[in-house]
Design an enzyme around this catalytic site. Structure first.
Site, PDB file in Angstrom:
ATOM      1  N   MET A 116       1.249  -1.554   0.010  1.00 29.00           N
ATOM      2  CA  MET A 116       0.035  -0.339   0.243  1.00 29.00           C
ATOM      3  C   MET A 116       0.950   1.332   0.441  1.00 29.00           C
ATOM      4  O   MET A 116       0.509   2.532   0.563  1.00 29.00           O
ATOM      5  CB  MET A 116      -1.082  -0.042   1.476  1.00 29.00           C
ATOM      6  CG  MET A 116      -1.926  -1.227   0.649  1.00 29.00           C
ATOM      7  SD  MET A 116      -2.938  -1.115   1.896  1.00 29.00           S
ATOM      8  CE  MET A 116      -2.866  -0.616   3.656  1.00 29.00           C
ATOM      9  N   GLY A 165      11.332  -2.998   5.123  1.00 28.60           N
ATOM     10  CA  GLY A 165      10.617  -4.524   5.027  1.00 28.60           C
ATOM     11  C   GLY A 165       9.697  -4.463   3.737  1.00 28.60           C
ATOM     12  O   GLY A 165      10.335  -5.775   3.319  1.00 28.60           O
ATOM     13  N   HIS A 166       9.435  -3.797   3.277  1.00 23.95           N
ATOM     14  CA  HIS A 166       8.986  -4.015   1.869  1.00 23.95           C
ATOM     15  C   HIS A 166      10.355  -4.234   1.102  1.00 23.95           C
ATOM     16  O   HIS A 166       9.755  -4.825   0.011  1.00 23.95           O
ATOM     17  CB  HIS A 166       8.249  -2.821   1.290  1.00 23.95           C
ATOM     18  CG  HIS A 166       7.295  -2.121   1.456  1.00 23.95           C
ATOM     19  ND1 HIS A 166       6.770  -1.002   2.552  1.00 23.95           N
ATOM     20  CD2 HIS A 166       5.863  -3.343   1.967  1.00 23.95           C
ATOM     21  CE1 HIS A 166       5.880  -0.611   3.115  1.00 23.95           C
ATOM     22  NE2 HIS A 166       5.148  -2.015   2.366  1.00 23.95           N
ATOM     23  N   GLY A 210       5.000 -10.092   4.014  1.00 22.68           N
ATOM     24  CA  GLY A 210       5.649  -9.944   5.206  1.00 22.68           C
ATOM     25  C   GLY A 210       4.783 -11.065   6.852  1.00 22.68           C
ATOM     26  O   GLY A 210       3.706 -10.731   7.038  1.00 22.68           O
TER      27      GLY A 210
HETATM   28  O1  PAF Z   1       0.410  -5.816   4.153  1.00 27.57           O
HETATM   29  C1  PAF Z   1      -0.679  -4.955   2.828  1.00 27.57           C
HETATM   30  O2  PAF Z   1       0.038  -3.750   2.965  1.00 27.57           O
HETATM   31  C2  PAF Z   1      -2.237  -4.849   2.088  1.00 27.57           C
HETATM   32  O3  PAF Z   1      -2.654  -5.629   3.125  1.00 27.57           O
HETATM   33  C3  PAF Z   1      -1.337  -5.977   0.998  1.00 27.57           C
HETATM   34  C4  PAF Z   1      -1.163  -7.222   0.917  1.00 27.57           C
HETATM   35  C5  PAF Z   1      -1.315  -5.279   0.043  1.00 27.57           C
HETATM   36  C6  PAF Z   1      -3.367  -5.744   0.529  1.00 27.57           C
HETATM   37  O4  PAF Z   1      -3.727  -4.215  -0.005  1.00 27.57           O
END
Ligand code: PAF
Length: 283
Positions: A30, A36-37, A148
């Site tokens: 999002m 982390g991402h 994650g």
């Molecule tokens: O973990 C997130 O950031 C959200 O729940 C996801 C998996 C991108 C779905 O909108």
């Protein structure tokens, strides 16, 4: 890095990729990206020919409108970070592009996983998550998708969705990334006030102590101990703490030798809601 905002364009591009027998790794996000991402993207890069990252603040998974409106949006910085990881494709659609005129969730049955923890406090949240992840899987057709473990319940629910619908994608869970002081990385952390940011590492410190206690005490005592720690804390409000079976996510009373357990926690630091969890050692 290629950037697509429409389903048609990204599908056309990815159809060519598939025809070349290349594998696709997918990291749905999002936005407001943090280390982390980036660790998920790096993992995906190692195991797939191309990596697609989506940035989409999904309205149907928010049970609180203010949280949705205030969700951090840092697209310029996100784009820079994505380029620095050599991400191949960014998918950044609008809400209209994804939901057209019907911003609604599909209803899912995740065999009860959705009724535990977050499901009790965030009504409809997992229907929203299931809806968007399934939609993205249909658009991106990934071979592998990365999530994650901070959102451990979400990870288990997505695995369940894939299993029940026999979706042709492998789900990869990745360890929680933490700040130096132990706070689990989250896009919401940048919304913490200074005093709440300073207080927040207490959450992980308490989880670690709970893990130690779980070696010698039962789940009920450990839970009571954690609840008392937060009662005494002037800045952090505990929403829930529970010790649950990793597979069923059901709260446990007694330990069994062949099962794996985790402690899960949700805490309000001012108006920001933080979640975290820890794998428990039984002895
Ligand atoms: O973990 C997130 O950031 C959200 O729940 C996801 C998996 C991108 C779905 O909108």
């Amino acid at each position: 890095m290629r950037i697509f905002t429409t389903k048609e364009e990204i599908k056309t591009f990815l159809t060519h990729i598939k025809k070349e027998n290349k594998t696709i790794g997918f990291v749905p996000t999002m936005g407001a990206l943090h280390d982390g991402h980036l660790s998920l993207i790096k993992k995906a890069k190692k195991k797939n020919d191309i990596v697609v990252v989506s940035i989409f603040v999904n309205p149907t998974q928010f049970n609180n409108q203010e949280d949705l409106i205030k969700y951090p949006k840092t697209l310029d910085n996100d784009t820079k970070l994505l380029k620095s990881t050599n991400c191949d494709v960014l998918f950044f659609p609008s809400v209209e592009e994804i939901y057209e005129n019907n911003v609604k969730s599909e209803k899912f049955n995740f065999d009860g996983l959705e009724h535990q923890m977050e499901g009790k406090f965030r009504e409809g949240h997992f229907d929203g998550v299931g809806t968007i992840v399934k939609t993205f899987f249909e658009i991106v057709t990934p071979n592998k998708a990365y999530f994650g473990e901070k959102d451990f319940q979400q990870l288990q629910i997505i695995k369940k969705m894939v299993e029940k619908n026999q979706l042709p994608v492998k789900i990869k869970g990745c360890p929680i990334f933490r700040e130096e002081d132990g706070l689990a990385m989250s896009s919401r952390n940048i919304r913490l006030s200074k005093k709440h940011r300073e207080a927040a590492p207490f959450i992980y410190k308490t989880l670690k102590k709970a893990n130690k206690k779980f070696g010698t005490e039962n789940a009920i005592n450990v839970t009571e101990w954690v609840e008392n720690q937060f009662k005494k804390h002037p800045l952090l409000d505990l929403e829930y703490f529970t010790i649950a079976d990793e597979k069923s996510l059901e709260t446990i009373k007694n330990k069994e030798s062949n099962k794996k357990y985790r402690a899960f926690i949700a805490v309000f630091a001012g108006e920001i809601r933080l979640i975290d969890n820890i794998r428990l050692n039984k002895n």
